[in-house]
Design a protein around this motif. Structure first.
Motif, mmCIF file in Angstrom:
data_model
loop_
_atom_site.group_PDB
_atom_site.id
_atom_site.type_symbol
_atom_site.label_atom_id
_atom_site.label_comp_id
_atom_site.label_asym_id
_atom_site.label_seq_id
_atom_site.Cartn_x
_atom_site.Cartn_y
_atom_site.Cartn_z
ATOM 1 N N ASP A 186 0.631 -1.142 -0.135
ATOM 2 C CA ASP A 186 -0.114 -0.110 0.069
ATOM 3 C C ASP A 186 0.810 1.278 -0.009
ATOM 4 N N GLY A 233 -5.418 11.099 9.375
ATOM 5 C CA GLY A 233 -5.723 9.716 9.457
ATOM 6 C C GLY A 233 -4.649 8.875 10.076
ATOM 7 N N SER A 234 -4.933 7.758 10.760
ATOM 8 C CA SER A 234 -3.783 6.993 11.421
ATOM 9 C C SER A 234 -4.241 5.407 11.270
ATOM 10 N N ALA A 280 -3.938 2.606 6.437
ATOM 11 C CA ALA A 280 -3.450 3.118 4.989
ATOM 12 C C ALA A 280 -2.387 4.304 5.364
ATOM 13 N N ALA A 281 -2.879 5.041 6.502
ATOM 14 C CA ALA A 281 -1.797 6.188 7.053
ATOM 15 C C ALA A 281 -0.602 5.541 7.657
ATOM 16 N N ARG A 328 -8.565 12.081 14.446
ATOM 17 C CA ARG A 328 -9.597 12.397 15.416
ATOM 18 C C ARG A 328 -9.431 11.708 16.684
ATOM 19 N N THR A 329 -8.904 10.435 16.684
ATOM 20 C CA THR A 329 -8.539 9.781 17.912
ATOM 21 C C THR A 329 -7.123 9.931 18.118
ATOM 22 N N LYS A 364 -4.344 7.340 18.469
ATOM 23 C CA LYS A 364 -3.559 6.481 17.355
ATOM 24 C C LYS A 364 -2.531 7.272 16.577
ATOM 25 N N PHE A 398 -7.063 16.041 15.155
ATOM 26 C CA PHE A 398 -7.710 16.445 13.844
ATOM 27 C C PHE A 398 -9.026 17.030 14.354
ATOM 28 N N THR A 400 -7.485 9.124 5.376
ATOM 29 C CA THR A 400 -8.868 8.662 6.153
ATOM 30 C C THR A 400 -9.733 8.077 5.017
ATOM 31 N N LEU A 408 -15.235 8.217 0.768
ATOM 32 C CA LEU A 408 -15.349 6.948 0.033
ATOM 33 C C LEU A 408 -16.732 6.694 -0.540
ATOM 34 N N GLY A 434 -6.171 8.434 -5.569
ATOM 35 C CA GLY A 434 -6.150 6.910 -4.946
ATOM 36 C C GLY A 434 -6.232 5.792 -5.903
ATOM 37 N N LEU A 493 -3.666 2.584 -5.928
ATOM 38 C CA LEU A 493 -4.354 1.153 -6.040
ATOM 39 C C LEU A 493 -3.832 0.476 -7.269
ATOM 40 N N GLN A 521 -0.267 -0.319 -6.221
ATOM 41 C CA GLN A 521 0.210 -1.499 -5.215
ATOM 42 C C GLN A 521 -0.255 -2.931 -5.676
HETATM 43 P P1 NDP Z 1 -9.137 2.369 8.980
HETATM 44 O O1 NDP Z 1 -10.416 2.213 9.047
HETATM 45 O O2 NDP Z 1 -7.759 1.650 9.225
HETATM 46 O O3 NDP Z 1 -8.677 4.063 9.135
HETATM 47 C C1 NDP Z 1 -9.733 4.734 8.902
HETATM 48 C C2 NDP Z 1 -8.923 6.459 9.279
HETATM 49 O O4 NDP Z 1 -10.074 7.313 8.803
HETATM 50 C C3 NDP Z 1 -8.735 6.416 11.022
HETATM 51 O O5 NDP Z 1 -7.774 7.302 10.934
HETATM 52 C C4 NDP Z 1 -10.095 7.362 11.354
HETATM 53 O O6 NDP Z 1 -9.954 7.980 12.548
HETATM 54 C C5 NDP Z 1 -10.158 8.264 10.021
HETATM 55 N N1 NDP Z 1 -11.557 8.497 9.972
HETATM 56 C C6 NDP Z 1 -12.808 7.989 9.484
HETATM 57 N N2 NDP Z 1 -13.874 8.530 9.649
HETATM 58 C C7 NDP Z 1 -13.639 9.898 10.045
HETATM 59 C C8 NDP Z 1 -14.304 11.076 10.278
HETATM 60 N N3 NDP Z 1 -15.602 11.152 10.139
HETATM 61 N N4 NDP Z 1 -13.380 11.974 10.768
HETATM 62 C C9 NDP Z 1 -12.387 12.089 10.979
HETATM 63 N N5 NDP Z 1 -11.391 10.789 10.922
HETATM 64 C C10 NDP Z 1 -12.130 9.773 10.340
HETATM 65 O O7 NDP Z 1 -8.943 2.449 7.326
HETATM 66 P P2 NDP Z 1 -7.730 2.233 6.254
HETATM 67 O O8 NDP Z 1 -6.744 3.007 6.718
HETATM 68 O O9 NDP Z 1 -7.594 0.790 5.956
HETATM 69 O O10 NDP Z 1 -8.503 2.769 5.184
HETATM 70 C C11 NDP Z 1 -8.514 4.310 4.613
HETATM 71 C C12 NDP Z 1 -9.074 4.449 3.395
HETATM 72 O O11 NDP Z 1 -7.879 4.256 2.737
HETATM 73 C C13 NDP Z 1 -10.127 3.802 3.016
HETATM 74 O O12 NDP Z 1 -11.171 4.532 2.229
HETATM 75 C C14 NDP Z 1 -9.473 2.630 2.008
HETATM 76 O O13 NDP Z 1 -10.382 2.371 1.105
HETATM 77 C C15 NDP Z 1 -8.400 3.472 1.454
HETATM 78 N N6 NDP Z 1 -7.416 2.592 0.818
HETATM 79 C C16 NDP Z 1 -6.970 3.075 -0.426
HETATM 80 C C17 NDP Z 1 -5.709 2.419 -0.946
HETATM 81 C C18 NDP Z 1 -5.428 2.530 -2.210
HETATM 82 O O14 NDP Z 1 -4.484 1.818 -2.619
HETATM 83 N N7 NDP Z 1 -5.858 3.833 -2.673
HETATM 84 C C19 NDP Z 1 -5.276 1.359 -0.106
HETATM 85 C C20 NDP Z 1 -5.572 0.865 1.048
HETATM 86 C C21 NDP Z 1 -6.600 1.851 1.528
HETATM 87 P P3 NDP Z 1 -10.267 7.296 13.941
HETATM 88 O O15 NDP Z 1 -8.848 6.697 14.251
HETATM 89 O O16 NDP Z 1 -10.340 8.594 14.922
HETATM 90 O O17 NDP Z 1 -11.617 6.480 13.958
#
Ligand code: NDP
Length: 283
Positions: free
Chosen positions: A107, A131-132, A135-136, A156-157, A160, A181, A198, A202, A249, A253, A256
């Motif tokens: 990724d 984000g954390s 993907a982050a 946000r959290t 993390k 955040f 984040t 999506l 993104g 994708l 990767q």
């Molecule tokens: P995770 O569930 O592990 O992490 C989600 C992150 O988004 C967390 O940091 C979360 O914060 C944050 N978040 C979600 N909703 C909100 C909100 N309303 N306000 C603030 N922060 C928010 O997901 P992934 O990291 O696995 O995936 C994240 C995105 O990356 C997805 O859309 C996925 O499809 C995309 N992705 C794309 C790839 C690519 O190749 N383009 C590869 C892998 C993933 P908190 O910790 O506070 O909940």
């Protein structure tokens, strides 16, 4: 010459996994290269994961992809891990090398490659990540290993973000810091690369975008979104209006997937075919 009716196998394990389009992209890539490979998308529950992994170890497969919720648990089945996978603690790909199962995380590398295709590198740059999650983590780790000067992680959290910045600061040479955040978050003026890692925006929630102060995006800043559906997210549209250089993104994708294809087959991936199929499937 004797005939060979046996295909080389690659599995994708995940749950839910029905709507994951990777299989369409990989099957098209194998066909384009005349490879007798099959990519099999399999729904594997958390409870069934151990049995499924023990099963594939007896099946002479070429490798696997892992998606939710298996990326972390899969690590313990590996004989070896890539340096980034060791730091991230999660893998999305594994392949065989000298009879050993090697785990990697493509990724973050896909992100770096998508950036490189636009002529940019994280080397020496100040990077700001929203984000954390998984993907982050992958992106922060690869940017740090690629020589980023400083990485700021906003979540946000906030705990993390603090954990991730601690991992980056202690396990790589890059400086990292965590911030909360908060709404209308201001992006520091000296940021070179801003990344939405984040899941905000999506599909089907494509009318949403991260709550930042968009006027703090400066002309010439590189702005990237991990969200691949839609490829041109509201976040990227707003950044482009402020003169930013946008990296979507979908490129990450595809990249990767290209890296995983090459780890399994040891040949150059047909990237254009893969990009075309993915774009088609997203529509
Ligand atoms: P995770 O569930 O592990 O992490 C989600 C992150 O988004 C967390 O940091 C979360 O914060 C944050 N978040 C979600 N909703 C909100 C909100 N309303 N306000 C603030 N922060 C928010 O997901 P992934 O990291 O696995 O995936 C994240 C995105 O990356 C997805 O859309 C996925 O499809 C995309 N992705 C794309 C790839 C690519 O190749 N383009 C590869 C892998 C993933 P908190 O910790 O506070 O909940």
């Amino acid at each position: 010459m004797s005939k060979n009716y046996r295909s080389e196998l690659i599995f994708l394990f995940g749950n839910p996994v029905d709507d994951n389009p990777t299989g369409a992209m990989m099957e098209a890539a194998f066909a384009a290269c005349n490879l007798n490979y099959r990519y099999i998308t399999v729904k594997v529950t958390e409870e069934g994961f151990d049995a499924a992994m023990n099963g594939i170890k007896q099946m002479n497969i070429k490798g696997l992809n892992f998606t939710m919720p298996h990326k972390e648990k899969a690590v313990r089945y590996m004989d070896k891990l890539s340096p980034a996978a060791k730091i991230i603690g999660a893998i999305n790909t594994c392949y065989y090398e000298d009879g050993k199962l090697v785990g990697d995380n493509t990724d973050g590398k896909g992100f770096i490659q998508a950036l490189a295709e636009k002529g940019y590198s994280p080397n020496g740059k100040k990077i700001f990540i929203l984000g954390s999650g998984g993907a982050a983590k992958a992106i922060a780790t690869e940017c740090a290993l690629a020589g980023a000067q400083k990485i700021t992680i906003a979540n946000r959290t906030v705990e993390k973000a603090q954990n991730l910045s601690h991992v980056i600061s202690t396990q790589t040479k890059c400086k990292a810091e965590a911030v909360c955040f908060t709404p209308e978050l201001v992006i520091p003026e000296d940021t070179d690369i801003l990344i939405n890692a984040t899941s905000i925006g999506l599909a089907p929630a494509s009318d949403k975008r991260p709550d930042i102060d968009y006027d703090s995006i400066k002309k010439g800043m590189v702005v990237s979104d991990v969200v691949f559906c839609p490829a041109d997210s509201l976040f990227l549209k707003a950044a482009r209006e402020r003169g930013a250089v946008c990296v979507n993104g979908l490129g990450m994708l595809v990249c990767q997937g290209v890296l995983a294809f090459e780890l399994w087959t040891k040949i150059k991936a047909p990237q254009a075919v893969m990009a075309e199929i993915l774009a088609r499937e997203m529509n």
